[in-house]
Design an enzyme around this catalytic site. Sequence first.
Site, PDB file in Angstrom:
ATOM      1  NE  ARG A 154      -4.275  -1.338   0.025  1.00  0.00           N
ATOM      2  CZ  ARG A 154      -4.408  -2.353  -0.823  1.00  0.00           C
ATOM      3  NH1 ARG A 154      -3.415  -2.667  -1.639  1.00  0.00           N
ATOM      4  NH2 ARG A 154      -5.530  -3.052  -0.843  1.00  0.00           N
ATOM      5  CG  HIS A 205      -2.637  -0.542  -7.235  1.00  0.00           C
ATOM      6  ND1 HIS A 205      -3.073   0.198  -6.162  1.00  0.00           N
ATOM      7  CD2 HIS A 205      -2.703  -1.849  -6.836  1.00  0.00           C
ATOM      8  CE1 HIS A 205      -3.403  -0.612  -5.168  1.00  0.00           C
ATOM      9  NE2 HIS A 205      -3.190  -1.859  -5.562  1.00  0.00           N
TER      10      HIS A 205
END
Length: 284
Positions: free
Chosen positions: A199, A247
């Site tokens: 993250r 991502h």
Amino acid sequence: MTALSSAERGEVDVAVVANPPAGSLQGLPGLRLIQSLWAGVDRLMLDSTLPPDVPVARMVDPHMNDAMAQTALWAVLSLHRGFFDYARQQAEACWLPLPQRRADEVRVSVLGLGQMGGTVARALQAAGYAVTGWRLGAEPPASPSPVPSCSGLPALPGLLAQTDVLINLLPLTPATTGLLNAELFARLPKGASVVNLARGAHLVEADLLAALSSGHISRAVLDVFATEPLPTAHAFWRHPKVTVLPHAAAATDPRSAAAVVAANVQALRAGRPLAHQVSRSAGY
């Protein structure tokens, strides 16, 4: 959920979600399971309106785990063999073979030994790398693993000092937010590399840029960011020592994820234990 009538809302007993708008799971009196389509549930758990007595299950898909292991292996191979440097040399028409180490001379540390972290660690070990895993909690692993590991914050400095490539696959919790910071980078040997596949909030971006500028950190491979999409003016885009991924390290595959969801729904209907239920207190 706003398009449902009151009668329809009363019939909903399973919500299959990714990042639903805050409050959207309120007013479902029959709700018995919140099934996430993502491996990380940190954003979902920030919704204070989630019904407190409804179990939340995260997505644990072996195909997603394998995809993450492939990305990690690509990153470590590219760092180990200098492939990022060769790409830069090609742009400059520079023919310069670089020194080549053996895989077992490259020390890789994996932060987080959950489903993804464990799969990544085993895949890297199978490729010949000297892999050690680390988990935040001091409790022993649920099952034996061929990968050496340590646990707890007191063990982290010693591990960092023996790390050439650091891979982060920790869940995002208050205890791990900002863990990749100046203090951590300073404990790594000069020339180490950082790979963040977990993250964006794990990383203090300014601290990484400073460590790269000083030369203490040699390169970073980043798949996740504090703001996504990464703003076009961000320094990471054009930094010569940073590789940016959008991502995309391990996407949810609808084919395999649907089977995972169906199995948990069937378990719910049959009164069997749910798979991969989130601990509300731990946040994952």
